[in-house]
Design a protein around this motif. Structure first.
Motif, PDB file in Angstrom:
ATOM      1  N   GLY A 192       0.808  -1.215   0.000  1.00 37.60           N
ATOM      2  CA  GLY A 192       0.000   0.000   0.000  1.00 37.60           C
ATOM      3  C   GLY A 192       0.840   1.264   0.000  1.00 37.60           C
ATOM      4  O   GLY A 192       0.308   2.367   0.012  1.00 37.60           O
ATOM      5  N   LEU A 193       2.162   1.101   0.000  1.00 41.75           N
ATOM      6  CA  LEU A 193       3.060   2.255  -0.066  1.00 41.75           C
ATOM      7  C   LEU A 193       3.070   2.814  -1.481  1.00 41.75           C
ATOM      8  O   LEU A 193       2.868   2.073  -2.445  1.00 41.75           O
ATOM      9  CB  LEU A 193       4.488   1.845   0.313  1.00 41.75           C
ATOM     10  N   ARG A 194       3.316   4.118  -1.617  1.00 38.03           N
ATOM     11  CA  ARG A 194       3.489   4.719  -2.937  1.00 38.03           C
ATOM     12  C   ARG A 194       4.901   5.267  -3.016  1.00 38.03           C
ATOM     13  O   ARG A 194       5.259   6.204  -2.295  1.00 38.03           O
ATOM     14  CB  ARG A 194       2.469   5.819  -3.187  1.00 38.03           C
ATOM     15  N   ILE A 195       5.707   4.655  -3.868  1.00 41.21           N
ATOM     16  CA  ILE A 195       7.105   5.052  -4.025  1.00 41.21           C
ATOM     17  C   ILE A 195       7.176   6.306  -4.885  1.00 41.21           C
ATOM     18  O   ILE A 195       6.636   6.342  -5.986  1.00 41.21           O
ATOM     19  CB  ILE A 195       7.930   3.907  -4.645  1.00 41.21           C
ATOM     20  N   VAL A 196       7.850   7.339  -4.354  1.00 34.39           N
ATOM     21  CA  VAL A 196       7.975   8.592  -5.092  1.00 34.39           C
ATOM     22  C   VAL A 196       9.390   8.828  -5.611  1.00 34.39           C
ATOM     23  O   VAL A 196       9.578   9.575  -6.560  1.00 34.39           O
ATOM     24  CB  VAL A 196       7.487   9.812  -4.275  1.00 34.39           C
ATOM     25  N   SER A 197      10.390   8.185  -4.975  1.00 34.16           N
ATOM     26  CA  SER A 197      11.745   8.330  -5.506  1.00 34.16           C
ATOM     27  C   SER A 197      12.634   7.187  -5.030  1.00 34.16           C
ATOM     28  O   SER A 197      12.373   6.563  -4.008  1.00 34.16           O
ATOM     29  CB  SER A 197      12.367   9.669  -5.105  1.00 34.16           C
ATOM     30  N   THR A 198      13.662   6.951  -5.826  1.00 35.05           N
ATOM     31  CA  THR A 198      14.693   5.980  -5.466  1.00 35.05           C
ATOM     32  C   THR A 198      16.038   6.598  -5.801  1.00 35.05           C
ATOM     33  O   THR A 198      16.158   7.387  -6.739  1.00 35.05           O
ATOM     34  CB  THR A 198      14.554   4.649  -6.253  1.00 35.05           C
ATOM     35  N   SER A 199      17.033   6.249  -5.001  1.00 32.12           N
ATOM     36  CA  SER A 199      18.387   6.708  -5.302  1.00 32.12           C
ATOM     37  C   SER A 199      19.359   5.559  -5.045  1.00 32.12           C
ATOM     38  O   SER A 199      19.178   4.782  -4.099  1.00 32.12           O
ATOM     39  CB  SER A 199      18.752   7.938  -4.471  1.00 32.12           C
ATOM     40  N   ASN A 200      20.364   5.469  -5.903  1.00 32.55           N
ATOM     41  CA  ASN A 200      21.369   4.414  -5.773  1.00 32.55           C
ATOM     42  C   ASN A 200      22.170   4.590  -4.496  1.00 32.55           C
ATOM     43  O   ASN A 200      22.504   5.700  -4.109  1.00 32.55           O
ATOM     44  CB  ASN A 200      22.346   4.446  -6.957  1.00 32.55           C
ATOM     45  N   LEU A 201      22.486   3.457  -3.872  1.00 35.38           N
ATOM     46  CA  LEU A 201      23.390   3.437  -2.726  1.00 35.38           C
ATOM     47  C   LEU A 201      24.622   2.638  -3.117  1.00 35.38           C
ATOM     48  O   LEU A 201      24.532   1.700  -3.906  1.00 35.38           O
ATOM     49  CB  LEU A 201      22.723   2.783  -1.512  1.00 35.38           C
ATOM     50  N   SER A 202      25.749   2.973  -2.552  1.00 33.04           N
ATOM     51  CA  SER A 202      26.966   2.234  -2.857  1.00 33.04           C
ATOM     52  C   SER A 202      27.188   1.145  -1.827  1.00 33.04           C
ATOM     53  O   SER A 202      26.533   1.117  -0.786  1.00 33.04           O
ATOM     54  CB  SER A 202      28.167   3.178  -2.878  1.00 33.04           C
ATOM     55  N   GLY A 203      28.098   0.256  -2.127  1.00 33.22           N
ATOM     56  CA  GLY A 203      28.497  -0.751  -1.153  1.00 33.22           C
ATOM     57  C   GLY A 203      28.171  -2.168  -1.538  1.00 33.22           C
ATOM     58  O   GLY A 203      28.810  -3.089  -1.072  1.00 33.22           O
ATOM     59  N   GLY A 204      27.172  -2.391  -2.368  1.00 29.59           N
ATOM     60  CA  GLY A 204      26.809  -3.751  -2.742  1.00 29.59           C
ATOM     61  C   GLY A 204      27.675  -4.280  -3.867  1.00 29.59           C
ATOM     62  O   GLY A 204      27.977  -3.564  -4.813  1.00 29.59           O
ATOM     63  N   CYS A 205      28.096  -5.521  -3.765  1.00 29.14           N
ATOM     64  CA  CYS A 205      28.877  -6.100  -4.862  1.00 29.14           C
ATOM     65  C   CYS A 205      28.116  -7.240  -5.537  1.00 29.14           C
ATOM     66  O   CYS A 205      28.486  -7.672  -6.620  1.00 29.14           O
ATOM     67  CB  CYS A 205      30.245  -6.575  -4.373  1.00 29.14           C
TER      68      CYS A 205
END
Length: 101
Positions: free
Chosen positions: A16-29
Motif C-alpha cells: 500500500g506504499l506509494r514510491i515517489v523516488s529511489t536513489s542508488n546506494l553504494s556498497g553492494g557487490c
C-alpha cells in the motif's frame, strides 16, 4: 530504477506504499541497493538482483526475521520480499566511536 518497474508495482500492491523516488546506494557487490522514499516521506532500503538464485531473497527475509528475535543488535524490519528483491526498514548510518569494539 526504470528497469525495475515490476518490482515497484509489486511493492506498492503488497504494502500500500506509494514510491515517489529511489536513489542508488553504494556498497553492494552482488546486488543493487537503493534508498526508497514513499509518499508519506518514509525511507526504506531496497536490494535488487535480477539474477538471484531461487529463494535468495525469501531466505534473507527469513534470516533477518530470525536474527531480529535475538534483540542483541539492531536488525531492520522486513517490509516485503520477492524472488528478486527485498525491501526493509532504512537504518541511518551512524558514527563509530573509538571504543566501538
Amino acid at each position: 530504477m526504470k528497469s525495475h518497474q515490476k518490482i515497484t508495482e509489486q511493492i506498492e500492491a503488497e504494502t500500500g506504499l506509494r514510491i515517489v523516488s529511489t536513489s542508488n546506494l553504494s556498497g553492494g557487490c552482488i546486488s543493487e541497493a537503493y534508498k526508497v522514499i514513499t509518499a508519506d516521506k518514509a525511507n526504506y532500503f531496497l536490494k535488487v538482483n535480477d539474477n538471484a538464485p531461487d529463494n535468495f531473497f525469501p531466505c534473507e527475509s527469513n534470516g533477518l526475521k530470525e536474527l531480529k528475535k535475538s534483540q542483541v543488535i539492531k536488525i531492520p524490519d522486513v517490509v516485503c520480499s520477492g524472488q528478486n528483491f527485498i525491501l526493509t526498514e532504512f537504518i541511518q548510518p551512524g558514527t563509530i566511536d573509538k571504543n566501538f569494539f
